[in-house]
Design an enzyme around this catalytic site. Structure first.
Site, short mmCIF file in Angstrom:
data_model
loop_
_atom_site.label_atom_id
_atom_site.label_comp_id
_atom_site.label_asym_id
_atom_site.label_seq_id
_atom_site.Cartn_x
_atom_site.Cartn_y
_atom_site.Cartn_z
N GLY A 1 23.13 16.42 25.00
CA GLY A 1 23.58 15.52 26.05
C GLY A 1 23.42 14.06 25.76
N CYS A 2 22.68 13.69 24.72
CA CYS A 2 22.39 12.27 24.48
C CYS A 2 22.70 11.94 23.04
CB CYS A 2 20.93 11.97 24.78
SG CYS A 2 20.44 10.29 24.35
#
Length: 279
Positions: free
Chosen positions: A122-123
């Protein structure tokens, strides 16, 4: 309540990486019935450059060669694909390893950056040690015309043909490339939105597909790291099916990137290049 547990077939064992999706058992809350559903798989991919560990990324176990090339360029580790001399994969199951041999100059630059990432799906900026690394100096694009409006008509429906994993089990993002004639050429999928874009960039480079006049399309939200990846790749137009963040928009305008949001139920919104309000 029925105390008998439902029985389902166990997923097949994997001797290397698991398949992109596998079937898993589920039941209702009363355990009265059971069925199977396909779920997207993810693996931990440890990446080392010239023997030095650099990142551990959670990725879908598909198109990993494309991912290595795209990740290396999109993260600023190399300037061009010819700085990668060799890639060797090892490991099995959910733990895979990529040993990447890169040019001495690129490796020296990498060591000076002192970036040691623990990546997630997600990052895209996990582990960056300084603000300067999160907001690097990148070249301004020369600028390109906006795509014809008809190229984006029905795009949400057309991209389904390039999302086989998403159509099968969901839970994945996609990144696609449209050429300078409005034709969708290829797509890549991954549990991570930035991973999907890395795979797309890697595929474009490895297949030597011309980028001039082309468009990158992402199905996910458009935040800063996606802008940085397309800038480094030299793609001049980015279409996002979800809204961009304010910082992503600022960077697109500052670096002469065409940025277009394609809402689900309204006309495309051109955020960059900026236009004066007529209100």
């Amino acid at each position: 309540m029925n105390s008998k547990r439902p029985t389902c077939a166990a997923p097949a064992p994997s001797t290397t990486a698991p398949a992109a999706s596998q079937s898993y058992c589920y039941s209702n809350l009363e355990h009265e019935s059971s069925s199977n559903a396909a779920l997207a798989e993810e693996v931990a991919l440890a990446i080392a450059y010239n023997g030095i560990s650099q990142a551990v990324m959670l990725v879908s176990p598909t198109d990993l060669e494309d991912f290595i090339v795209g990740f290396s360029i999109g993260s600023g580790i190399i300037a061009s694909a010819d700085e990668i001399y060799d890639v060797k994969f090892s490991g099995q199951g959910s733990a895979l390893y990529a040993d990447v041999e890169i040019a001495s100059r690129a490796f020296w630059n990498l060591k000076t950056q002192r970036r040691h990432l623990t990546g997630t799906s997600g990052c895209g900026l996990c582990g960056v040690e300084a603000v300067e690394q999160a907001l690097p100096e990148l070249a301004v694009l020369p600028g390109a015309p906006l795509p014809a409006a008809q190229w984006l008509e029905g795009l949400r429906q057309r991209i389904g043909a390039f999302q086989p994993l998403g159509q099968h089990c969901g839970a994945v993002h996609a990144a696609l490339f449209m050429n300078d004639r409005g034709q969708l050429l290829l797509g890549r999928e991954d549990i991570g939105r930035h991973n999907a874009l890395d795979k797309l960039i890697g595929a474009l480079i490895r297949q030597q597909i011309p980028l001039a006049g082309g468009i990158a399309i992402v199905t996910s939200r458009c935040s800063l790291e996606l802008i940085q990846k397309v800038l480094r790749a030299g793609i001049q137009t980015l279409v996002s099916l979800s809204s961009p963040t304010g910082l992503a928009l600022q960077w697109a305008r500052q670096h002469n990137l065409n940025l277009i949001h394609l809402p689900q139920h309204s006309a495309p919104r051109v955020y960059s290049p900026a236009t004066e309000s007529t209100a």
